[in-house]
Design an enzyme around this catalytic site. Structure first.
Site, PDB file in Angstrom:
ATOM      1  N   GLU A  33      11.250  30.194  51.812  1.00 59.60           N
ATOM      2  CA  GLU A  33      11.344  31.207  53.007  1.00 59.60           C
ATOM      3  C   GLU A  33      10.171  30.974  53.933  1.00 59.60           C
ATOM      4  O   GLU A  33       8.922  31.019  53.581  1.00 59.60           O
ATOM      5  CB  GLU A  33      11.369  32.651  52.241  1.00 59.60           C
ATOM      6  CG  GLU A  33      12.382  33.547  53.106  1.00 59.60           C
ATOM      7  CD  GLU A  33      13.635  33.188  52.866  1.00 59.60           C
ATOM      8  OE1 GLU A  33      14.300  32.634  53.817  1.00 59.60           O
ATOM      9  OE2 GLU A  33      14.199  33.239  51.871  1.00 59.60           O
ATOM     10  N   HIS A  34      10.331  31.193  55.372  1.00 55.48           N
ATOM     11  CA  HIS A  34       9.588  30.667  56.393  1.00 55.48           C
ATOM     12  C   HIS A  34       8.692  29.449  56.236  1.00 55.48           C
ATOM     13  O   HIS A  34       7.721  29.330  56.790  1.00 55.48           O
ATOM     14  CB  HIS A  34       8.383  31.882  56.335  1.00 55.48           C
ATOM     15  CG  HIS A  34       8.987  33.237  56.815  1.00 55.48           C
ATOM     16  ND1 HIS A  34       9.018  33.576  58.080  1.00 55.48           N
ATOM     17  CD2 HIS A  34       9.660  34.217  56.237  1.00 55.48           C
ATOM     18  CE1 HIS A  34       9.786  34.739  58.351  1.00 55.48           C
ATOM     19  NE2 HIS A  34      10.059  35.068  56.893  1.00 55.48           N
ATOM     20  N   SER A  67      35.064  41.710  69.554  1.00 58.17           N
ATOM     21  CA  SER A  67      34.711  41.666  68.118  1.00 58.17           C
ATOM     22  C   SER A  67      35.355  42.784  67.552  1.00 58.17           C
ATOM     23  O   SER A  67      35.464  44.014  67.891  1.00 58.17           O
ATOM     24  CB  SER A  67      32.951  42.036  68.019  1.00 58.17           C
ATOM     25  OG  SER A  67      32.893  42.244  66.454  1.00 58.17           O
ATOM     26  N   LEU A 126      21.643  37.602  56.033  1.00 57.06           N
ATOM     27  CA  LEU A 126      22.558  36.709  55.580  1.00 57.06           C
ATOM     28  C   LEU A 126      23.233  35.778  56.800  1.00 57.06           C
ATOM     29  O   LEU A 126      24.241  35.043  56.377  1.00 57.06           O
ATOM     30  CB  LEU A 126      23.823  37.264  54.838  1.00 57.06           C
ATOM     31  CG  LEU A 126      23.409  38.180  53.511  1.00 57.06           C
ATOM     32  CD1 LEU A 126      24.477  38.733  52.883  1.00 57.06           C
ATOM     33  CD2 LEU A 126      22.522  37.439  52.718  1.00 57.06           C
ATOM     34  N   SER A 128      24.421  36.496  60.034  1.00 57.85           N
ATOM     35  CA  SER A 128      25.350  36.307  60.780  1.00 57.85           C
ATOM     36  C   SER A 128      25.434  35.854  62.126  1.00 57.85           C
ATOM     37  O   SER A 128      26.465  35.470  62.645  1.00 57.85           O
ATOM     38  CB  SER A 128      25.705  38.028  60.896  1.00 57.85           C
ATOM     39  OG  SER A 128      24.687  38.646  61.519  1.00 57.85           O
ATOM     40  N   ASP A 173      19.141  28.301  58.865  1.00 57.64           N
ATOM     41  CA  ASP A 173      20.415  29.102  58.659  1.00 57.64           C
ATOM     42  C   ASP A 173      21.520  28.268  59.333  1.00 57.64           C
ATOM     43  O   ASP A 173      22.611  28.365  58.889  1.00 57.64           O
ATOM     44  CB  ASP A 173      20.164  30.397  59.408  1.00 57.64           C
ATOM     45  CG  ASP A 173      18.979  31.343  58.952  1.00 57.64           C
ATOM     46  OD1 ASP A 173      18.386  31.043  57.647  1.00 57.64           O
ATOM     47  OD2 ASP A 173      18.638  32.423  59.785  1.00 57.64           O
TER      48      ASP A 173
END
Length: 386
Positions: A33-34, A67, A126, A128, A173
């Protein structure tokens, strides 16, 4: 989901003939992470949940978006106006990808109508936004015949989020969404985008994502500040050693040169990036060797570092992780994503799932004041037409 998507498209735009549907997944990061903007390694996997779109090319330059997840989400725009704006709201993400495509010489000859629906919990960490970016890129590739690879889609998605939306995220991501493979995690070196797939074999074990239900928006958080701290620390280290990123250093090498970083806070941020990269390398080795207990201990250590050195967890994420660690049958648990809210990811033995949900859920509500939400997740594939 596809039927609901098509019905929503027809209701909003008044037609359904010739509409095509696409999907791109969200992701969860198992460890690392990071590290992605520090030239280190990451270990994410794509999910079976994500974002869907129904799309049809138009005969003019209009871009019409809706949306189906939100009321009053319709935004109309045009290829003649690709400037980001507050009024564009969520459509800045797909518009940013169109802008990035055009910046690479892939100009759209016509606009399009696009309805989207997603089953990634909003604000959960997560990915999106990355899912929507990869989805848009894959749709543009398919509808307009652009010659781009899925790796290109990840790079374009990251570029648009950095330069159009002002979020200085790394590549992880978008890469996880674009390159996902069913039942496999992706061991990615973000310094050069070399990667390999690692099978996720979890007999008698489940991946459980727990959502704090604390909404977060990374551009409004301290995410960009963390990246700036790491860049400043890197510049100081480069005065005493020849490195391109913090991921180039082993923990032992870092300890020898860390005093070149003059600020204690920056030193802690850099320490996390270096040690987290080393944990990720070891975790992949452990997974390949079938040593899940060692993998779990590295997950726990990752959370501690993100809490104590990188300062991105907060009481919600800490409560979830620390309560999970108390339960026999929890192999490992850590925050996943950018932090400041979002989710934890846990490896939980099947026989401990009910106890995990009951005890972690009760302790969280007592301490935080509202419920968390549990998801048993599956590892899915990348973008596709559906």
């Amino acid at each position: 989901m596809k039927q609901k998507l098509l019905e929503g498209f027809e209701k909003e735009f008044g037609y359904s003939q010739g509409v095509r549907c696409f999907f791109a997944p969200g992701r969860v990061n198992l460890i690392g992470e990071h590290t992605d903007y520090n030239g280190g390694h990451v270990f994410p996997c794509a999910l079976t949940i994500g974002t869907y779109a129904a799309v049809k090319k138009r005969d003019d330059n209009l871009l019409r978006f809706v949306s189906l997840n939100f009321e009053n989400s319709r935004v109309d725009s045009s290829l003649d106006d690709l400037t980001p704006s507050e009024a564009a709201g969520w459509t800045n993400y797909p518009k940013g990808v169109v802008w990035a495509f055009e910046g690479r010489g892939m100009k759209l000859d016509h606009g399009f109508d696009m309805a989207v629906i997603g089953n990634i919990p909003a604000g959960s960490g997560l990915s999106s936004s990355a899912s929507l970016e990869v989805l848009t890129g894959y749709m543009l590739k398919s509808l307009y015949g652009f010659d781009v690879t899925n790796t290109d889609l990840a790079i374009i998605g990251q570029y648009s989020e950095n330069n159009y939306n002002g979020m200085n995220c790394g590549i992880m991501d978008q890469f996880a969404s674009a390159m996902g493979k069913e039942d496999n995690a992706i061991f990615l070196n973000t310094a050069d985008l070399s990667f390999e797939y690692a099978p996720i074999k979890l007999d008698g074990i489940k991946l459980v994502v727990t959502n704090t239900n604390k909404k977060h928006k990374l551009t409004d958080s301290q995410y960009n500040a963390r990246r700036s701290s790491c860049e400043a620390a890197l510049a100081e280290l480069q005065t005493v050693c020849d490195i391109k990123g913090l991921g180039d250093l082993t923990p032992e090498e870092f300890e020898k040169v860390k005093d070149a970083i003059k600020d204690d806070d920056r030193r802690r941020k850099a320490k996390h990036a270096v040690y987290e990269n080393a944990r990720t390398l070891e975790a992949v080795e452990a997974l390949k060797a079938g040593e899940l207990d060692r993998f779990g201990k590295l997950m726990n250590a990752s959370h501690v570092s993100l809490r104590d050195d990188y300062d991105v967890t907060g009481i919600e994420l800490d409560t979830l992780a620390e309560e999970a660690w108390k339960i026999d049958g929890v192999i490992g648990s850590r925050m996943t994503g950018g932090g400041f809210g979002g989710c934890t990811v846990s490896l939980v033995r099947d026989e401990a799932i009910d106890e995990f949900k009951e005890k972690v859920g009760a302790a969280y509500k007592e301490k935080i004041g509202y419920d968390c939400t549990f998801y048993i997740i599956s590892v899915g594939a990348g973008p596709r037409e559906v």
